[in-house]
Design a protein around this motif. Structure first.
Motif, short mmCIF file in Angstrom:
data_model
loop_
_atom_site.label_atom_id
_atom_site.label_comp_id
_atom_site.label_asym_id
_atom_site.label_seq_id
_atom_site.Cartn_x
_atom_site.Cartn_y
_atom_site.Cartn_z
N VAL A 204 43.63 50.82 37.32
CA VAL A 204 43.84 50.82 36.13
C VAL A 204 42.87 50.24 35.01
N ARG A 205 43.01 48.52 35.55
CA ARG A 205 42.11 47.56 34.75
C ARG A 205 40.70 48.13 34.98
N GLU A 206 39.93 47.85 35.98
CA GLU A 206 38.86 49.21 36.36
C GLU A 206 37.77 50.18 35.39
N ASP A 438 30.40 39.54 38.21
CA ASP A 438 30.51 40.91 38.83
C ASP A 438 31.58 41.95 38.97
N PRO A 439 30.74 42.49 39.33
CA PRO A 439 31.54 44.05 39.12
C PRO A 439 32.40 44.41 39.95
N SER A 440 32.50 43.97 40.95
CA SER A 440 33.08 44.12 42.31
C SER A 440 33.82 42.72 42.65
N ASP A 441 33.64 42.25 41.64
CA ASP A 441 35.01 41.21 41.81
C ASP A 441 36.46 41.16 41.21
N PRO A 442 37.26 41.52 41.57
CA PRO A 442 38.28 41.93 40.95
C PRO A 442 39.40 40.58 39.56
N ALA A 443 38.62 39.80 40.68
CA ALA A 443 38.97 38.07 39.67
C ALA A 443 38.35 38.31 38.31
N VAL A 448 37.94 39.30 32.49
CA VAL A 448 37.41 39.73 31.17
C VAL A 448 38.50 41.01 30.78
N ALA A 449 39.60 41.34 31.19
CA ALA A 449 40.39 42.77 30.45
C ALA A 449 41.54 41.65 29.64
N GLU A 450 41.61 39.82 30.42
CA GLU A 450 42.07 39.71 29.86
C GLU A 450 42.06 38.62 27.80
#
Length: 456
Positions: A204-206, A438-443, A448-450
């Motif tokens: 969802v975040r992505e 890094d778009p591949s890094d969930p952290a 960014v989302a926060e």
């Protein structure tokens, strides 16, 4: 209820902590003045009552803030947050007023008088033209920028001033502004899915960080903010010269003189140091040249406070502020540049943090220097740059560029990620270095989302 939002609960704790800091600082100042009077003779004794009075006033301010925090808690426990379109009007040192729209009916307007210090006024004029409101129009309540983390108490505004305020054209335009959606808050798990499946939350975040989603959000925020005042658009400042026809400066042969650019002077913090030092110097000259009788007790006591503060701020300006402003000025005309797409959003943790420029890969067909990456479509962000608001202190968000478009990033001198964003031939100056994502890094995506405020 509003207090169930984690950011609001933390904001209230910070507000209460501010009260205790005022009390502690005030009492520490009183003790220091008394000890100084005991061990030191001379002119200081003449201003001792005023100096002690300043400390007691600071302690009393802390007590009043503590009482206001208790009042905030009662309101936040009893009512939910509402998102309202807003217009803030600033006049003088303490003349801030806010008018909220989007209430029970499309034409309803609610004028309020914020009770806060001047340095918190920028919280009222966020780039999206939206504030969260929790309270009763008759008795007052709590205002906050979207996110609910920075709290301000506001009382009702009535009488002649309220009528004159509502009659202003920019206030009347609130009646036709879009109604913000309900506040988007999360009281569940860290992954945004109520503490359930972490992989689902990451998906969802992505999806919410895709270019198309954020671009639509930025356009919505721009509509809610409404147009700038006539003639308030950002202009190229002295020192940031452009070639004829609006072409960008190329190479170091057109240097930016940092002290001629208002934004770079703010970045250097030169003004913050100059005012207290100038005041202290004036009082010292009057005291030494024209005699002690020309300086009142309160003026001398204020000089005792402003002198050490000015010395500390001046040292910090010389040590880090001015060198930073010079480096940013050099970055504006650096030979290295990159063309990218951008989306301009606000920070959910407070309007005073400055707008966020999220950088995305360039569209197909854009010419990129070799090795800069592939052209993108509906991509995730590859970088982020926090900008200095281009407007005045009273209206900091006026003069922002379009919510979406193409940006040319210039900088990276000696490998340092200090970057200036050029949009339609106008420089927009950074508050902080450019941050690669890094778009591949969930952290990284979660961080960014926060920061983002969510739909409005």
């Amino acid at each position: 209820m509003a207090l169930d939002v984690p950011e609001t609960a933390l904001g209230l704790e910070r507000y209460r902590g501010t009260a205790w800091r005022w009390v502690a600082a005030g009492m520490a100042w009183v003790v220091a003045c008394v000890l100084l009077a005991v061990f030191v003779d001379g002119p200081f004794l003449g201003v001792l009552p005023e100096a002690v009075g300043c400390g007691l006033a600071a302690a009393l301010t802390g007590v009043l803030v503590r009482r206001r925090a208790r009042r905030m808690r009662r309101v936040l426990e009893a009512r939910p947050w509402q998102a309202r379109s807003s217009v803030a009007v600033m006049s003088g040192m303490s003349g801030a007023a806010v008018v909220l729209g989007g209430g029970g009916s499309a034409d309803e307007l609610l004028p309020l008088r914020p009770l806060t210090a001047q340095w918190r006024f920028p919280l009222l004029s966020g780039p999206a033209g939206v504030l969260w409101w929790c309270g009763d129009p008759r008795t007052g309540g709590v205002l906050a920028p979207p996110g609910g983390g920075q709290l301000l108490w506001a009382g009702p505004l009535r009488g002649r001033r309220a009528r004159a305020l509502v009659a202003r054209p920019e206030i009347d335009a609130l009646r036709t502004r879009p109604v913000p959606v309900a506040p988007q808050v999360s009281i569940g798990g860290a992954d945004g899915d109520g503490g359930g499946n972490g992989n689902a939350g990451a998906g969802v975040r992505e999806a919410n960080l895709r270019h198309s989603v954020l671009a639509a959000m930025a356009e919505r925020h721009s509509e809610l903010r409404g147009p700038d005042r006539p003639g308030s658009g950002a202009k190229a400042e002295a020192g940031a010269k452009r070639e004829p026809g609006g072409a960008l400066p190329v190479g170091p042969d057109q240097p930016v003189t940092w002290w001629r650019v208002r934004a770079l002077r703010r970045l250097s913090e030169l003004g913050r140091a100059a005012w207290p030092l100038a005041y202290t110097a004036l009082i010292v000259v009057l005291y030494g040249v024209m005699g002690p009788d020309t300086v009142s007790g309160p003026a001398a006591a204020l000089a005792l406070l402003s002198g050490p503060a000015g010395i500390y701020l001046g040292w910090r300006t010389l040590r880090s502020g001015i060198p930073l402003a010079r480096r940013v000025g050099r970055a504006a005309t650096a030979p290295e540049s990159r063309t990218r797409r951008y989306v301009l959003l606000s920070d959910r943790h407070g309007a005073e943090a400055g707008p966020l420029l999220l950088v995305f890969p360039a569209e197909e067909g854009d010419v990129l220097p070799a090795g800069e990456g592939d052209a993108g479509g509906d991509d995730l962000p590859e970088g982020m740059l926090r900008l200095l608001p281009p407007g005045s202190e009273k209206r900091p968000w006026e003069g922002l560029p379009a919510p979406t478009g193409t940006v040319r990033l210039r900088g990276w001198i000696d490998g340092v990620p200090l970057v200036v964003a050029w949009i339609e031939g106008q420089p927009y100056w950074p508050q902080t270095p450019y941050e690669a994502i890094d778009p591949s890094d969930p952290a990284a995506l979660r961080a960014v989302a926060e920061m983002l405020p969510g739909p409005m």
